[in-house]
Design an enzyme around this catalytic site. Structure first.
Site, PDB file in Angstrom:
ATOM      1  N   HIS A 402       0.841  -1.204   0.000  1.00 17.40           N
ATOM      2  CA  HIS A 402       0.000   0.000   0.000  1.00 17.40           C
ATOM      3  C   HIS A 402       0.884   1.265   0.000  1.00 17.40           C
ATOM      4  CE1 HIS A 402      -3.631   2.345   1.348  1.00 17.40           C
ATOM      5  NE2 HIS A 402      -2.665   3.144   1.788  1.00 17.40           N
ATOM      6  N   GLU A 403       1.791   1.314   0.973  1.00 14.37           N
ATOM      7  CA  GLU A 403       2.661   2.499   1.072  1.00 14.37           C
ATOM      8  C   GLU A 403       3.585   2.613  -0.143  1.00 14.37           C
ATOM      9  OE1 GLU A 403       1.731   4.593   3.109  1.00 14.37           O
ATOM     10  OE2 GLU A 403       0.556   3.305   4.433  1.00 14.37           O
ATOM     11  N   HIS A 406       1.835   4.481  -2.856  1.00 13.70           N
ATOM     12  CA  HIS A 406       1.961   5.935  -2.661  1.00 13.70           C
ATOM     13  C   HIS A 406       3.329   6.410  -3.134  1.00 13.70           C
ATOM     14  CE1 HIS A 406      -1.665   6.547  -0.413  1.00 13.70           C
ATOM     15  NE2 HIS A 406      -1.306   5.801   0.618  1.00 13.70           N
ATOM     16  N   HIS A 409       3.720   6.537  -6.861  1.00 15.95           N
ATOM     17  CA  HIS A 409       2.948   7.672  -7.377  1.00 15.95           C
ATOM     18  C   HIS A 409       3.754   8.970  -7.191  1.00 15.95           C
ATOM     19  CE1 HIS A 409      -1.359   9.655  -7.432  1.00 15.95           C
ATOM     20  NE2 HIS A 409      -0.600  10.090  -8.399  1.00 15.95           N
TER      21      HIS A 409
HETATM   22 ZN   LIG Z   1      -2.710   5.288   2.069  1.00 18.30          ZN
END
Ligand SMILES: [Zn+2]
Length: 611
Positions: A402-403, A406, A409
């Site tokens: 998940h991290e 980020h 991105h």
């Molecule tokens: Zn998040």
């Protein structure tokens, strides 16, 4: 997925006991506090006032030439860029050990400077906006300002809600004091608050921390789960008046911002700058609530599968398929994550490999007084750092991916956009992260062969959607409610908060879940309620991400490139428009509806696998 990693018995380690390779590479940003101080002197000029007199040199001239306006924005961006670099280092070091004095002081100094900068630059926007419309339009469309066109257009979008220069300056001056409620909550939650140990079914005491709480909730030992749940919430309960005042103070800040800028509601004030209509917020809540029977069905299935007479909130995180062991080390998780993103191409995979295994983006393990939870952070001139408290569960692997979503991105937006468009908006912030999670789950589902493992993963997915899409929508509804009270002058009290929170819990979880009294205080421990209408974006984000994963996985080069274009776009367009680049339209309720139907289908699938 090899070695089983059990709940650590040992006390949390001191930071100095953690190997360098398991810590993030902050030295890449500044080699030492001394180097940081030197940069602070150069860019922050703490002792001089004004700190940045060069801004004032343009007070008149910007109107005369678009070159001067460009120069002014260039300077602002450069100062902002350098200050955020200084800020990044201080906040990373602060989060390594929130009680450590040097970092704490540095963090507070750079935060003060950021406010000072906001204050000294506060005249620019209102001055621009007060400028006659035709002349401003001519400036925006002049050649020298090409690279700032959308940036300036966004400013003009705020025109209706921008105040005269003196009032803007006053608001900026109040900035730091308006952070008190959220700062105090952070200090309380991360440093001061201590929990009594949890007690397992053998009568053994277990240290209870934020990081370990999440772990205990997944334990098959029900006594441990119950004890952790109750001890944690009772600790919050014993401070209910203080916590109610802090939350109320934060909501009052939002109300102050809304009233002073003349918005119709707090939610409108929060969404307007991003050109997101409040109908997106309401239709999310509507779409999720229409499908709540799917969650009730899942709760019923869970109750049956766990063989319980009564399901409690502390029973919701335990994997339903006990015999499958899918814990993994950090190294194993990284390897799987990198494999899982193959559909995004070789370049993407290579950058991620570099970050997770060689460049030390990640601060991997918990240490005493380290900030709890997980995040991806950084600035234009840093690597996209990740803070984690990795304990070795499948859930930790999902957090890591998940991290990393980020971080990728951020990496792509920073690499492809100038500074002023490099930060993506909060509305799209959870898309890449959820996209990563979904890819990892699908990757794992493809690898496993047994019914049990499949059921385990689908169960994991359901729990993830429950906590991201459904729980966050419940939070969003609660947030809307407490802001409406403030708008209507209804005073916030612990009793009112607890009563309303209980109602929501009952409505969302349905007849099969018994809501313990302790759960009524849960609102008091959610840091996101201090973020100003943040949480709904987890729900819209997961919905958009689902639509996009389907599109990329089932598509070809075109769909992949469009998704990568979205990741590389930063804030160079309005959030709803950057998402459209990737091929999903959040102005319609369809993505949320589809995500809820997907949830419903997974409940059926899990029921069949477990039959
Ligand atoms: Zn998040």
């Amino acid at each position: 997925m090899a070695a089983h990693i059990s709940i650590p018995e040992a006390k949390t380690q001191e930071r100095c006991a953690i190997a360098k390779q398991d810590q993030w590479n902050v030295e890449a940003l500044y080699s030492s506090w001394q180097a940081w101080e030197e940069d602070l002197l150069k860019w922050g000029r703490e002792s001089s006032s004004p700190h940045w007199p060069e801004l004032n040199a343009f007070k008149e001239s910007w109107k005369k030439s678009s070159e001067d306006l460009k120069k002014l924005i260039d300077i602002c961006c450069e100062i902002d860029r350098q200050l955020s670099k200084l800020h990044t280092y201080a906040h990373l070091r602060h989060d390594e050990d929130v009680s450590e004095e040097v970092a704490k002081k540095a963090y507070s100094r750079i935060t003060a400077l950021l406010y000072a900068f906001a204050q000294e630059a506060a005249w620019i926007e209102p001055e621009l906006l007060a400028y006659p419309e035709e002349k401003l339009d001519a400036l925006i469309h002049s050649k020298p300002l090409d690279s700032y066109r959308f940036y300036l257009e966004k400013m003009v979008w705020m025109k209706k809600h921008t105040l005269p220069a003196e009032q803007e300056e006053l608001l900026a001056m109040a900035g730091k004091s308006l952070e008190t409620a959220s700062q105090a909550f952070g200090a309380f939650n991360n440093a001061d608050l201590k929990f009594p140990p949890a007690v397992d079914s053998q009568g053994q005491q277990k240290e209870l921390t934020h990081g370990k709480y999440q772990l205990y909730l997944r334990s098959p030992d029900r006594a441990l789960r119950e004890s952790a749940f109750k001890n944690l919430h009772r600790s919050f309960l014993s401070y209910e008046n203080t916590l109610c005042e802090l939350l109320s103070g934060q909501v009052q800040c939002h109300l102050f911002g809304m009233k002073s800028r003349k918005f119709a509601s707090c939610v409108e004030a929060a969404l307007f700058p991003h050109q997101i209509d409040v109908s997106v917020y309401h239709s999310l809540i509507q779409a999720v609530k229409t499908h709540l029977p799917a969650l009730h069905r899942y709760m019923n299935l869970r109750k049956k599968m766990m063989g319980l007479d009564q399901l409690h909130l502390y029973d919701l995180h335990v994997p339903l398929v006990k015999q499958v062991d899918m814990g993994m080390s950090y190294e194993e998780a990284s390897k799987l994550i990198i494999e899982s993103v193959a559909v995004l191409g070789k370049d993407y995979q290579n950058s991620l490999t570099q970050g997770l295994t060689k460049d030390r983006w990640v601060d991997r393990y918990e240490n005493t007084k380290k900030r709890s939870g997980a995040y991806s952070s950084g600035c234009y001139d840093s690597m996209p750092y990740i803070l984690m408290n990795y304990h070795g569960t499948l859930n930790d692997a999902l957090t890591l991916t998940h991290e990393s979503g980020h971080s990728m991105h951020s990496l792509l937006s920073r690499a492809n956009q100038p500074y002023h468009y490099s930060r993506y908006s909060i509305f799209v912030a959870e898309v890449a992260s959820t996209f990563h999670e979904e890819l990892l789950l699908r990757h794992l589902l493809n690898r496993v062969t047994s019914k049990e493992q499949k059921a385990f993963l689908i169960n994991q997915k359901l729990d993830d959607m429950r906590s991201t899409l459904l729980r966050q929508t419940m939070f969003a509804e609660f947030e809307l409610k407490i802001h409406r009270w403030a708008e209507q002058g209804i005073p916030m009290t612990p009793e009112l908060l607890k009563t309303e929170y209980r109602k929501l819990n009952q409505e969302y979880f349905g007849p099969d879940v018994l809501i313990d009294e302790e759960a009524d205080i849960e609102w008091s421990r959610i840091p996101h309620f201090y973020y100003n209408f943040y949480v709904y974006q987890y729900a819209t984000g997961i919905s958009a991400a689902h639509a996009l994963v389907d599109r990329v996985v089932n598509g070809g080069d075109k769909e992949r490139e469009e998704y990568l274009t979205f990741l590389s776009s930063g804030s160079s367009k309005y959030p709803i428009d950057v998402l459209k680049l990737a091929g999903v339209d959040m102005r319609t309720p369809q993505p949320v509806e589809a995500a809820m139907r997907h949830f419903d289908a997974l409940v059926t699938q899990l029921g069949e696998l477990l039959r």
